[in-house]
Write an enzyme that holds these catalytic residues in place. Structure first.
Site, PDB file in Angstrom:
ATOM      1  N   GLN A 193       0.846  -1.188   0.000  1.00 45.24           N
ATOM      2  CA  GLN A 193       0.000   0.000   0.000  1.00 45.24           C
ATOM      3  C   GLN A 193       0.884   1.241   0.000  1.00 45.24           C
ATOM      4  OE1 GLN A 193      -2.031   1.885   3.374  1.00 45.24           O
ATOM      5  NE2 GLN A 193      -3.958   1.328   2.391  1.00 45.24           N
ATOM      6  N   TYR A 236      -5.174  10.950   4.106  1.00 43.62           N
ATOM      7  CA  TYR A 236      -3.802  11.117   3.606  1.00 43.62           C
ATOM      8  C   TYR A 236      -3.823  11.861   2.271  1.00 43.62           C
ATOM      9  CZ  TYR A 236      -2.905   8.188   7.572  1.00 43.62           C
ATOM     10  OH  TYR A 236      -2.860   7.711   8.857  1.00 43.62           O
ATOM     11  N   ARG A 292      -7.631   2.317  -2.360  1.00 47.07           N
ATOM     12  CA  ARG A 292      -8.466   2.308  -1.156  1.00 47.07           C
ATOM     13  C   ARG A 292      -9.146   3.658  -1.005  1.00 47.07           C
ATOM     14  NH1 ARG A 292      -7.353   1.043   5.289  1.00 47.07           N
ATOM     15  NH2 ARG A 292      -8.819  -0.698   5.357  1.00 47.07           N
ATOM     16  N   GLY A 300      -8.758  -6.811   9.531  1.00 48.22           N
ATOM     17  CA  GLY A 300      -7.661  -6.038  10.083  1.00 48.22           C
ATOM     18  C   GLY A 300      -7.186  -6.561  11.416  1.00 48.22           C
ATOM     19  N   ARG A 301      -7.757  -6.041  12.507  1.00 42.30           N
ATOM     20  CA  ARG A 301      -7.250  -6.366  13.840  1.00 42.30           C
ATOM     21  C   ARG A 301      -7.330  -7.860  14.152  1.00 42.30           C
ATOM     22  NH1 ARG A 301      -9.201  -1.283  17.686  1.00 42.30           N
ATOM     23  NH2 ARG A 301      -8.354   0.359  16.332  1.00 42.30           N
TER      24      ARG A 301
END
Length: 358
Positions: A96, A178, A225, A315-316
């Protein structure tokens, strides 16, 4: 369906499970990957596709301490250990590419780098630095058209470096506040030139980066994304959000983008992405669609059966369970993520989560 093989375009995957990109801050202070990172990703390579943590394509984009970069030869060489570890387990891995833009402090950047953004507005809040502790975000310099052309070239160079390092492709991070989303979101992008002032102008940088990256390494190796309705780093919902992102998705489809990876952080308290809008976004984009946001085994299976997405990102749960695929397959108990070690240096909370057989 979740555990079935997946095949479409360039992706030949062992299953429909994607490891979501998660900042872990385990690179060196020089933003170079280390051996621990190869171990970490290799441990999780039973996921069909791994998306790495955000990796800066530019010295100017490395806004956080100890996030990796992919802009020099040393970083290319260092990343080869990670891609080899994943491929040895039969996995696929995309890097990424994340330019932090104004989400940065100067103390976290390499010597000579500078903080850039669509304008001079500082990101609200504070961020951690290794040398000074918590600090307000630094003031960015507003990018001119020369800066914009340069950052597009940096993405292209980094994408080529990614293939040299053994990655199967790249994900362009256009989410979470971002640089790309700083241009997409009118709460941050106050420009009135050709890179702002309306939907077409705000979408322009994202499309220029995507188009140039596709031209450099091929459409089947490039995804993006996106986080419409996101509320991170000074972004948030705006009146034209639906119209803008549907237009962006249509434009990304026209240039052949491999996939859109949709962020929905409502499981962590953020505003939800409306269900009807997700369906419209998927319908307006003829590439692959990756869903992320608080999925478990049951909800992932349901989303695939309902054809709401092609792949499901975790994810987590994958952070804390290197063998998540097997745990979900057997309905085994999951390890609990240790949030105190999410961004700390060292192996604790990184490569030491127990496996089922240990």
């Amino acid at each position: 369906m979740l555990f079935d093989k997946f095949s479409a375009r360039s992706l030949q995957l062992a299953n429909h499970i994607v490891m979501a990109p998660m900042t872990r801050s385990r690179a060196t202070p020089q933003h170079t990957p280390d051996a621990m990172m190869a171990t970490y990703y290799g441990q999780r390579a039973t996921a069909g596709l791994i998306l790495t943590e955000g990796t800066s394509p530019s010295p100017n984009g490395a806004g956080y301490p100890r996030i990796p970069g992919l802009y020099d030869a040393a970083q290319v060489e260092a990343w080869r250990a990670t891609t080899a570890a994943v491929h040895a387990q039969g996995g696929k891995i995309f890097v990424q590419l994340m330019h932090c833009g104004r989400v940065a402090h100067i103390a976290n950047l390499p010597t000579g780098a500078e903080i850039l953004g669509p304008g001079t507005q500082t990101c609200p809040g504070e961020m951690y630095t290794d040398t000074l502790g918590m600090q307000p975000y630094s003031i960015p310099r507003a990018m001119n058209e020369v800066d914009i052309a340069h950052v597009v070239k940096e993405y292209v160079t980094s994408a080529r470096f990614a293939l040299d390092a053994g990655f199967d492709g790249v994900e362009l991070h256009g989410a979470n506040g971002y640089l790309i989303e700083q241009f997409l979101n009118p709460l941050v992008n106050l420009r009135t030139d050709g890179y702002g002032g309306g939907i077409e102008g705000r979408n322009r940088l994202a499309l220029e980066i995507a188009r140039a990256t596709i031209e450099a390494i091929g459409a089947d190796r490039v995804g993006m994304r996106l986080s419409p309705y996101g509320a991170l780093n000074g972004t948030g919902e705006f009146p034209e959000v639906r119209e803008q992102y549907l237009m962006l998705a249509k434009s990304l489809a026209a240039i052949g983008l491999l996939y859109i990876h949709l962020v929905d952080h409502s499981s962590m308290g953020a505003p939800p992405v409306p269900a009807d809008f997700k369906l419209k976004l998927r319908a307006g984009f003829d590439g692959l669609f990756i869903l992320s946001g608080g999925f478990d085994h049951a909800s992932a299976e349901q989303a695939l059966r309902d054809k709401h997405g092609d792949l499901i990102a975790f994810g987590r749960s994958l952070l804390a369970n290197p063998d998540l695929v097997e745990r979900m397959r057997t309905d085994a108990t999951l390890n609990t993520p240790d949030m105190t070690t999410f961004y700390t240096p060292g192996a604790k909370g990184y490569t030491d989560y127990p496996l089922l057989l240990n």
